[in-house]
Design a protein around this motif. Structure first.
Motif, PDB file in Angstrom:
ATOM      1  N   GLY A 120       0.800  -1.218   0.000  1.00  0.00           N
ATOM      2  CA  GLY A 120       0.000   0.000   0.000  1.00  0.00           C
ATOM      3  C   GLY A 120       0.827   1.258   0.000  1.00  0.00           C
ATOM      4  N   SER A 143       1.218   3.029  -5.305  1.00  0.00           N
ATOM      5  CA  SER A 143       0.601   2.165  -4.286  1.00  0.00           C
ATOM      6  C   SER A 143       1.016   0.734  -4.588  1.00  0.00           C
ATOM      7  CB  SER A 143      -0.928   2.318  -4.330  1.00  0.00           C
ATOM      8  OG  SER A 143      -1.528   1.470  -3.358  1.00  0.00           O
ATOM      9  N   ARG A 193      -8.087  -3.372  10.754  1.00  0.00           N
ATOM     10  CA  ARG A 193      -7.466  -2.403   9.801  1.00  0.00           C
ATOM     11  C   ARG A 193      -8.350  -2.316   8.541  1.00  0.00           C
ATOM     12  NH1 ARG A 193      -3.616  -3.067   5.592  1.00  0.00           N
ATOM     13  NH2 ARG A 193      -2.422  -1.157   5.189  1.00  0.00           N
ATOM     14  N   THR A 252      -9.267  -1.093   4.703  1.00  0.00           N
ATOM     15  CA  THR A 252      -8.659  -0.723   3.395  1.00  0.00           C
ATOM     16  C   THR A 252      -9.767  -0.625   2.351  1.00  0.00           C
ATOM     17  OG1 THR A 252      -6.686  -1.971   3.975  1.00  0.00           O
ATOM     18  CG2 THR A 252      -6.922  -1.302   1.672  1.00  0.00           C
ATOM     19  N   TYR A 298     -10.940  -0.194  -1.690  1.00  0.00           N
ATOM     20  CA  TYR A 298     -10.454  -0.547  -3.040  1.00  0.00           C
ATOM     21  C   TYR A 298     -11.500  -0.130  -4.071  1.00  0.00           C
ATOM     22  CZ  TYR A 298      -7.048  -3.636  -0.756  1.00  0.00           C
ATOM     23  OH  TYR A 298      -6.038  -4.129  -0.010  1.00  0.00           O
ATOM     24  N   SER A 338      -6.043  -0.146  -4.478  1.00  0.00           N
ATOM     25  CA  SER A 338      -6.155   0.484  -3.171  1.00  0.00           C
ATOM     26  C   SER A 338      -6.346   1.987  -3.313  1.00  0.00           C
ATOM     27  CB  SER A 338      -4.888   0.191  -2.353  1.00  0.00           C
ATOM     28  OG  SER A 338      -4.930   0.896  -1.122  1.00  0.00           O
ATOM     29  N   ASN A 348      -6.310   3.965  -0.365  1.00  0.00           N
ATOM     30  CA  ASN A 348      -5.888   4.577   0.904  1.00  0.00           C
ATOM     31  C   ASN A 348      -4.898   5.703   0.688  1.00  0.00           C
ATOM     32  OD1 ASN A 348      -7.530   2.678   2.023  1.00  0.00           O
ATOM     33  ND2 ASN A 348      -6.089   1.970   3.562  1.00  0.00           N
TER      34      ASN A 348
END
Length: 1291
Positions: free
Chosen positions: A990, A1035, A1212, A1214, A1216, A1221, A1223
């Motif tokens: 990431g 990323s 956690r 995340t 998409y 990703s 983030n």
């Protein structure tokens, strides 16, 4: 260190390799083009042949000519070569260029067998070259074309004994054709067919021998029918060598003399020439163009050629000729820009050509309207071709009459039995008959009846309808037939105008023959005027009517001639009105103008009025009246702008006519034009001038009214009128005061508006400005010649003269060259008061009425000595340093050789790019040093460099580097400079991956990034600069792990540097742990592998132990790559706990606990049984309490997504989009507050459509939730619809 490359080196075209030249074929067959550049500059082109030279076959001793027309931009250079030799003999091989036709010509004089060869024509410019070949064949002269065929057949013929007997051939030559078989049988000859062929050859040989003795040209009886001008209609092919070829351009008939000996014909076509040649035509687009030419002798057909092709009669081209076959015309219909080119008329070995220029239509038809076409003829062709053709026809007939009379006089009236045949023979035939005594007049073309035929069908009245007569009697050599009465000049069509006179005229060969006139098959009555003047017969219609139109025929002695009279009634003006209309009309402004014309003609008549070519329509100031017999144009309140040409055009079905007049509108003039220019301004006078009015109103300027005002006062003083010259000298002025003037122009029509001048000051002490520094024109031992430019400001008065001063070098004293009372009037002076060998400088001042002004700047120092010789060429020129933007040159100054070359005083450096032909100087003034830095170069461009030495005697010859210089530093092998760069890089999934590499290389290298020896994908961003390169993955994902290599390559070599990148994340803990005892005192720890073990080949395990007697965990094994471990030194009576950790490059996972191993010996104590309270385990894997919903957002609006997730430890989160990703993407705002996960998109666009996924994971597990985002305002793509359907099925 510098590097200079030769032109053949690959660097001449770029780094790495030299691109090959492009070879292609031209549209003109047989032409090969080589193109040097792949991408041609705009407007430039390679050479090409519009007309290539044609092969030539000619006789020994003649002139051979090759012609070629080439195109290309820039204009190509044309050269000629031959395969087996050179063209160095300038007397034999001559090259020319014809500017009128654009032809490049190679002439070969007095050709011989040695010139039989293949010749090449080469056209070249800086962008390419074109080449084509042709051949020259030289033959030996032969008087009998059957000689070669006889030699080939000679060995195959078995001669009979009789064939060698001269008596046999004498008998055959004298006998009749009916007796040939009898004579052959008497002499034992069997092959009668072969004998007849040989008999014809022997007759030709006798005729040629006879003609050589008499000095006349031989005539071939078989060739007459084939090549006589009157028998062309029966002959399909005329075998004239080199006359017509298919793949040719304009260059037809280049051989000076067409070889017709193989047919026995030495005249006819070869003697025809042009009386009037075709002329250049300039036609507008969509007009018709007409080429006309007049021949010296009648021909039924000539060959027309256009842009290298033979033209045929059809829709595009119309080929016509006159009745007498002297005028031939080519009409090109509906001209287009593609028709532009050279057109030729070819007759035998003679040709003429002219350009057709097609210009853009200056007045295109509006909309889809079709513009009426008109025919354009040659602008220079003012000669009446019909008149010239008539004169030529009469000239030919006169020559024939003289020859006929000579034949009759030579042979006597008793021998002439058929004058009709004699009169219809061609001019060449009559000449031949006269020269040979009538022995070779066996002509069998149309209109002739040989004397050995006794039957002839004369039933028809037309002289061209004779048929062959059968021969029944032996040939009588001196028999000539009488043709009788015939037409010397026939009738021609007449276009007559109604109520006017029409006339038909013909001429007979006899004055005593009467004839009859017919109209439409009926004999004419007494309403016509019929006259006879010797052999000339006329029919005159005094006042033509429409019923007089028809076909008229004149018959005399069984002969006839016909013509048409077409009576038309086109529009016609009344002559008195037309004469008055054509006179210019003059009216005053504001008055009315009237044009009126009466006319006649067949109704209806279309009437159109034009002003300066623009058709007029009724409006407020224009009124057009039309009637059946007259038309009137009324112009109301005319203005000066109405001045111009007025035209009336009448048109009906019989034709059209026009009349033109001029309208002049008189008005007062416009003001005089300023600004006023001061000629002289002194203390006593002011003289100035101005420009006349732009428009004098139609009348000349008589006078000018002048007024004057002193600046600062309000009153104007009238000076009065001055003559009509735009110049005034005011002598009543006060010194130093300023004046302003008003000027008006006066004509017969009135006075113009005023023109006011700027302020002008009477003379004060205004001294002139300094002149320009004197320039040295030439210098000698006893004289120095100088010149200078006048001062830019004369001080308001004229310059009276100049004072010149000189000064020796090193001295402060200036001395006057000329006395004060002897001013220098010119702007040049020869200073003779000098000492040889001394160096001087000069200055000059100007003097006006106020006095002397300031001195100019001094001139350059100059020696009083005879002119120097120019210096020699510099030596040792070389490049010492190069870069992408500059280069440094050094050289050695030329030697000083007295009397040959003097010392150099400075140098100029010149450069030019490889694709440019002009040199440009890098320094505007000479430099003294023998080195120079040339700046401002274009990177990687090629430059040619030269140095020129200079002194007072002039410039030397330039010294040029033998090879070009490439704008680049000296070659340096690539080398990496960042020595502290890591060879192994670990990145959390990431996060971005950034690898920067610094290097040194020259020239600029080619940079390539590889991952595991394969070029990187497009999601990897590469940034290159002069000394560094960077790889960026915004990323990263786990599959981005690998070995990344950079390849830096240039012409000096290549280098490679590699870095291993590991993209990973914190590992997940191993599975459940089990304990076994296989050997006393040991424990084997066995665990399930971590879920990340398969994705991370560097993942390993660590085992820790806790002894019940101790309080700390001790690592008993590390870097284990298997799933079990045996621990020793296990003490009986103790409890042991084990933990297993998973570790990788990123960190260590949470531990996996083992069950307790062993029991601890304890003293028995009194224990109170207290129930134990078990702690509550709140840990749980992630799960979504509230999932994501489907979203459809309008384009440009914001979109807000949210969901709720639970889990302990805190998972956690995340986000998409389409498995990428988000983030680290700054375009999306994400947050996680107390398990509520949100994402905000500020402005939704088509790029935001797709599947969005939220993944929550912690040490106990992983959960995900997905949705689809659609955007309104743009048509949703099928992919998004399909994706939503799939996602719905999945749900």
């Amino acid at each position: 260190m510098s590097r200079v490359y030769p032109a053949s080196h690959p660097m001449a075209a770029g780094i790495g390799s030299s691109p090959p030249a492009i070879r292609r074929r031209s549209k003109t067959s047989g032409v090969m083009i080589t193109q040097y550049l792949v991408n041609m500059p705009e407007g430039k082109s390679t050479p090409d042949f519009q007309c290539k030279p044609i092969p030539v076959t000619t006789e020994k001793g003649k002139l051979a000519v090759f012609r070629a027309v080439v195109t290309g931009d820039p204009t190509p250079d044309v050269s000629w070569r031959r395969a087996k030799g050179n063209l160095s003999d300038k007397e034999k091989f001559q090259t020319k260029y014809d500017e009128s036709t654009g032809e490049h010509i190679l002439e070969i004089h007095k050709v011989s067998a040695a010139e039989t060869d293949t010749y090449k024509c080469l056209a070249a410019n800086e962008y390419g070259k074109a080449i084509c070949t042709t051949t020259l064949t030289v033959t030996e002269a032969s008087t009998n074309p059957a000689d070669f065929r006889k030699l080939l057949k000679k060995s195959k013929i078995d001669k009979a004994d009789g064939e060698t007997d001269e008596r046999f051939w004498d008998a055959m030559l004298k006998a009749d054709r009916e007796d040939y078989e009898r004579i052959c049988s008497e002499f034992g000859v069997k092959d009668l067919h072969l004998i007849l062929k040989k008999l014809d050859e022997k007759k030709k040989e006798r005729a040629q021998n006879k003609s050589k003795q008499d000095g006349v040209i031989p005539y071939d009886e078989n060739g007459a029918e084939k090549h006589d001008l009157k028998s062309v209609g029966r002959t399909k092919n005329v075998p004239i060598n080199g006359l017509m070829q298919k793949d040719t351009g304009l260059c037809k008939g280049d051989i000076q003399e067409v070889n017709l000996r193989n047919t026995g014909l030495f005249f006819s076509v070869s003697k025809v020439d042009f009386v009037i040649k075709i002329q250049e035509i300039k036609a507008e687009e969509r007009e018709d163009a007409l080429f006309e030419c007049v021949l010296t002798h009648p021909l039924p057909k000539i060959t027309w050629m256009g842009k290298g092709n033979i033209l045929e009669d059809g829709e595009k081209y119309s080929l016509t000729m006159s009745e007498h076959k002297l005028i031939h015309r080519l009409l090109i219909k509906d001209c287009q820009p593609l028709d532009k080119g050279i057109y030729s008329a070819v007759v035998g070995n003679t040709s003429c050509n002219a350009w057709l220029v097609v210009e853009a239509d200056s007045d295109p038809a509006p909309g889809d309207a079709k513009k009426t076409r008109k025919t354009t003829v040659a602008r220079g062709a003012q000669t009446d071709v019909e008149k010239v053709a008539k004169e030529q026809q009469i000239k030919i007939q006169g020559e024939m009459e003289k020859i006929v009379a000579a034949v009759k006089a030579k042979h006597g009236a008793g021998h002439i039995t058929d004058e009709l045949i004699l009169e219809e023979m061609t001019l060449e035939e009559l000449t031949l008959m006269l020269a040979t005594g009538g022995k070779h007049s066996k002509v069998t073309g149309p209109g002739t009846c040989p004397k050995d035929y006794i039957k002839c069908d004369d039933s028809g009245t037309d002289s061209s309808t004779h048929t062959k007569r059968k021969r029944h009697a032996p040939l009588i050599e001196d028999l000539v037939v009488d043709p009788g009465v015939h037409f010397i000049c026939g009738l021609t069509d007449v276009n007559a105008i109604i109520n006017e006179t029409a006339e038909l005229t013909c001429k007979l060969s006899s004055e005593d023959c009467e004839g009859a006139w017919f109209r439409d098959g009926k004999q004419v009555n007494d309403n016509f005027s019929i006259t006879k003047d010797g052999p000339i017969h006329k029919l005159v219609i005094i006042k033509c009517e429409e019923e007089h139109s028809g076909k008229y025929r004149f018959e005399a002695d069984g002969r006839k001639t016909e013509a048409m009279i077409n009576v038309k009634d086109p529009p016609r003006f009344d002559l008195e009105d037309l004469s008055a209309f054509c006179e210019p009309m003059t009216v005053k402004a504001g008055h009315n103008a009237i044009f009126k014309l009466h006319f006649l003609g067949h109704k209806p008549i279309k009437i159109q009025w034009y002003r300066e070519g623009e058709e007029l329509q009724d409006d407020n100031n224009i009124r057009i009246e039309k009637s059946a017999s007259h038309s009137r144009l009324l112009l109301s309140r005319c203005q000066r702008k109405d001045t111009g040409e007025f035209k009336i055009k009448l048109k009906n079905e019989h034709g059209f006519t026009e009349a033109v007049s001029q309208l002049i509108v008189l008005d007062k003039p416009t003001p005089p034009q300023g600004p006023a220019e001061v000629i002289e301004s002194s203390a006593t006078c002011i003289e100035f001038r101005w420009r006349p009015p732009k428009d004098d109103g139609g009348s000349p300027v008589i006078n000018y009214l002048m007024e004057r005002q002193q600046v600062g006062r309000n009153t104007w003083k009238k000076i009065g009128e001055i003559p009509g010259v735009p110049n005034f000298r005011d002598t009543e002025v006060d010194r130093g005061r300023k004046y302003c003037y008003r000027i008006r122009a006066v004509t017969a029509e009135g006075i113009s508006e005023v023109m006011e001048t700027d302020d002008m000051q009477a003379g004060t002490l205004a001294f002139p400005a300094p002149p320009a520094p004197p320039k040295v024109v030439s210098a000698f031992d006893d004289c120095i010649n100088l010149s200078w430019a006048p001062p830019s400001n004369t001080g308001g008065s004229r310059i009276l003269g100049y004072i010149l001063e000189k000064r020796k070098k090193g001295s402060n004293l200036w001395t006057v060259v000329n006395a004060n009372d002897e001013l220098i009037k010119e702007k040049k002076y020869a200073v003779k008061d000098v000492v040889a060998g001394i160096e001087y400088e000069f200055r000059v001042t100007a003097i006006n009425l106020s006095g002397a002004g300031e001195f100019s700047n001094p001139s350059e120092f100059v020696f009083a000595r005879d002119p120097k010789k120019p210096p020699g060429k510099v030596t040792g020129l070389k490049v010492t340093e190069t870069s992408y933007t500059h280069l440094v040159l050094t050289w050695t100054k030329p030697e000083d050789k007295p009397g040959i070359q003097d010392e150099a005083r400075g140098y100029f450096v010149e450069i030019r790019q490889a694709d440019c032909i002009e040199w440009s100087r890098c320094n505007s003034t000479p430099i003294i040093m023998t080195s120079f830095s040339v700046k401002g170069l274009k990177s990687m461009d090629m430059y040619w460099v030269r140095v020129i030495a200079i002194n007072d005697g002039g410039e030397s010859e330039p010294e040029e580097l033998p090879n070009y210089v490439l704008a680049m530093p000296s070659p340096v092998r690539p080398k990496f400079t960042n020595t502290k760069m890591k060879s192994f890089l670990v990145v959390r999934a990431g996060n971005s991956v950034r690898i920067t590499v610094n290097f040194e290389a020259s020239p600029r290298p080619i940079i390539m990034w590889l991952k595991d020896n394969v070029p990187v994908t497009k999601r990897v961003t590469i940034s290159n600069s002069d000394g560094s390169s960077q790889l960026l993955i915004p990323s990263s994902e786990r599959y981005d792990s690998g070995i990344y290599s950079i390849l830096v390559k240039n012409l000096a070599g290549q280098e490679t540097l590699s870095t291993e990148v590991r993209v990973t994340d914190d590992p997940k803990p191993p599975g459940p742990v089990e304990l076994e005892e296989n050997v006393p005192g040991t424990v084997t720890v066995i665990w399930e592998p971590s879920p990340d073990e398969k994705r991370d080949d560097r993942l390993h395990y660590t085992v820790s132990k806790l002894d019940s007697t101790k309080r700390t965990w001790v690592t008993v094994a590390d870097r284990l790559f298997n799933n079990k471990c045996t621990v020793c030194n296990i003490m009986h009576g103790r409890e042991y706990h084990f933990r297993v950790y998973a570790k990788n490059d990123m960190g260590i996972s949470a531990p996996s606990e083992s069950p307790t191993w062993g029991t601890e010996k304890k003293k028995e104590k009194f224990a109170v049984s207290i129930p134990t309270i078990k702690d509550c385990d709140l840990r749980c894997a992630p799960s979504f309490i509230v999932p994501l919903k489907l979203h459809t957002a309008p384009k440009g609006y914001e979109c807000y997504m949210s969901c709720a997730v639970k889990g302990n430890p805190k998972p956690r989160i995340t986000w998409y989009r389409n498995h990428i990703s988000l983030n680290t993407n700054v375009n999306y705002y994400t947050s996680n507050t107390c398990g509520v996960c949100t994402m905000l998109i500020l402005r939704v666009g088509p790029k935001d459509m797709g599947e969005y996924t939220v993944i929550a994971e912690n040490s106990l597990g992983r959960a995900e939730c997905a949705t689809i985002l659609s955007v309104r305002g743009d048509k949703e793509t099928q992919d998004v619809i399909t994706l939503r359907d799939r996602w719905g099925e999945k749900r």
